[in-house]
Write a protein that holds these residues in place. Structure first.
Motif, PDB file in Angstrom:
ATOM      1  N   LEU A 185       0.871  -1.243   0.149  1.00 31.35           N
ATOM      2  CA  LEU A 185      -0.208  -0.070   0.091  1.00 31.35           C
ATOM      3  C   LEU A 185       0.913   1.339   0.182  1.00 31.35           C
ATOM      4  O   LEU A 185       1.644   1.235   0.956  1.00 31.35           O
ATOM      5  N   GLY A 190      -1.759   6.469  -3.648  1.00 27.55           N
ATOM      6  CA  GLY A 190      -3.154   5.540  -3.807  1.00 27.55           C
ATOM      7  C   GLY A 190      -3.008   4.330  -4.628  1.00 27.55           C
ATOM      8  O   GLY A 190      -3.646   4.022  -5.477  1.00 27.55           O
ATOM      9  N   THR A 191      -1.768   3.525  -4.401  1.00 27.55           N
ATOM     10  CA  THR A 191      -1.538   2.520  -5.328  1.00 27.55           C
ATOM     11  C   THR A 191      -1.288   1.261  -4.442  1.00 27.55           C
ATOM     12  O   THR A 191      -1.303   1.267  -3.242  1.00 27.55           O
ATOM     13  N   ARG A 241      -6.770  -6.406  -2.357  1.00 23.20           N
ATOM     14  CA  ARG A 241      -7.222  -5.065  -2.706  1.00 23.20           C
ATOM     15  C   ARG A 241      -8.716  -4.765  -2.905  1.00 23.20           C
ATOM     16  O   ARG A 241      -8.872  -3.588  -2.427  1.00 23.20           O
ATOM     17  N   GLU A 245      -9.885  -1.410  -0.839  1.00 20.81           N
ATOM     18  CA  GLU A 245     -10.895  -0.484  -1.371  1.00 20.81           C
ATOM     19  C   GLU A 245     -12.375  -0.375  -0.527  1.00 20.81           C
ATOM     20  O   GLU A 245     -12.858   0.685  -0.228  1.00 20.81           O
ATOM     21  N   TRP A 252      -7.895   2.427  -5.358  1.00 24.32           N
ATOM     22  CA  TRP A 252      -6.221   1.831  -5.081  1.00 24.32           C
ATOM     23  C   TRP A 252      -5.782   1.455  -6.393  1.00 24.32           C
ATOM     24  O   TRP A 252      -6.408   0.236  -6.928  1.00 24.32           O
TER      25      TRP A 252
END
Length: 340
Positions: A185, A190-191, A241, A245, A252
């Motif tokens: 993270l 924001g990835t 993920r 989210e 993300w």
């Protein structure tokens, strides 16, 4: 030593539920010594053992005595693994099980735990749970992960020992795996980064759940001489993920960093250029997680039905929400880390 938390923030966890004991159980109490009893994991192991009715001895340094809770079945043993077997034996006399939750380099994980084992052998201790608490350390060989290698070297000390080894494997701690050290993270960008295709299930267990399972396993004599695999939840990186989210309420961006072979090459590159261990050790864990060699085998949650693991979604809705914010302080670079 360990990082205070994945984000540098203090985290609060619920107290374990006190279990009731019947008349027969009063005469069958187990005495357990916990080394590393004031650490993030060890302190929770102590609390869970007490809740289960065990008599507990906490092996702590003089400087940490005031961190222990007051309890009629908790005894304080002031000492250090570096004191040697002769000095440690007084603390393990009359103990049935030793739980080691220490962290550190080879002087602790190999040398210090060996001294504790030698003391336990002299005292007639039945079982010892070493400080493994990770992915399946014995699913892959030497040279893959420097921290796993330390624990594997120590595990060889049980060959011919009268003390039975019980190794507890839980997968990754989300407290660390979703923190900056693993580079999964990135709240600022924001990835959400993935190596490989992200479809292999990974094992995730919170620190409090690890402590709850460990207390139950410590009081289970059937675990003598076995590796015990328990888990909070198994899900793929792509599913993780989705959970991130849903919990964060934001998108993300998925970053595919390369194949697992590319990950191995990145680990090798960093080993030649890194100025600190933590710059590559987390990726070493990821190699074993993503190629499956570190995956848990024969998960035995059903053996401990009174332990209800926390789901990833529940963790992210609680203390794990801190992962969605940028860390307030950088990771310390001068300690031997707990990277999973």
């Amino acid at each position: 030593m360990t990082f205070a938390s994945a984000t540098g923030a203090q985290q609060a966890f619920p107290d374990p539920v006190e279990t009731s004991r019947g008349p027969d159980e009063e005469t069958m109490m187990t005495t357990v010594l916990v080394a590393g009893a004031t650490g993030s994991l060890g302190s929770l192991v102590v609390r869970n053992l007490l809740a289960r009715g065990a008599d507990v001895r906490a092996l702590v340094r003089e400087s940490s005595v005031d961190k222990l809770p007051a309890h009629p079945r908790l005894a304080t043993c002031v000492g250090d693994l570096t004191d040697g077997a002769d000095a440690l034996q007084q603390h393990v006399d009359g103990v049935e099980v030793v739980v080691s939750a220490v962290q550190g380099g080879p002087e602790v994980i190999i040398d210090g735990q060996r001294e504790l084992l030698r003391a336990a052998e002299r005292a007639g201790v039945a079982r010892m749970i070493p400080s493994d608490f990770s992915i399946n350390l014995h699913g892959y060989g030497y040279g893959v992960n420097v921290l796993s290698d330390l624990r594997r070297v120590f595990s060889e000390s049980f060959a011919g020992s009268a003390v039975a080894r019980t190794s507890v494997a839980v997968g990754a701690f989300p407290e660390y795996f979703l923190g900056a050290v693993h580079e999964v993270l990135d709240p600022a960008a924001g990835t959400f980064s993935v190596w490989g295709d992200g479809t292999r299930p990974v094992d995730i267990t919170t620190i409090p759940d690890t402590a709850a399972f460990t207390a139950a396993i410590a009081l289970d004599p059937a675990t003598a001489g076995r590796d015990v695999h328990v888990v909070g939840q198994q899900l793929t990186m792509l599913e993780l993920r989705d959970e991130v989210e849903a919990a964060s309420g934001r998108r993300w961006e998925l970053v595919r960093r390369g194949t697992v072979q590319d990950l191995r090459a990145e680990v090798a590159r960093r080993q030649f250029t890194a100025s600190a261990l933590f710059e590559y050790v987390a990726l070493q864990y990821q190699v074993a997680m993503y190629d499956g060699t570190g995956s848990l085998r024969d998960v035995r949650n059903e053996d401990y039905p009174d332990v209800t693991p926390t789901s990833v979604s529940a963790y992210l809705a609680g203390p794990g929400a801190a992962h969605f914010r940028e860390p307030a302080a950088p990771l310390r670079r001068d300690d031997w880390p707990t990277a999973v």
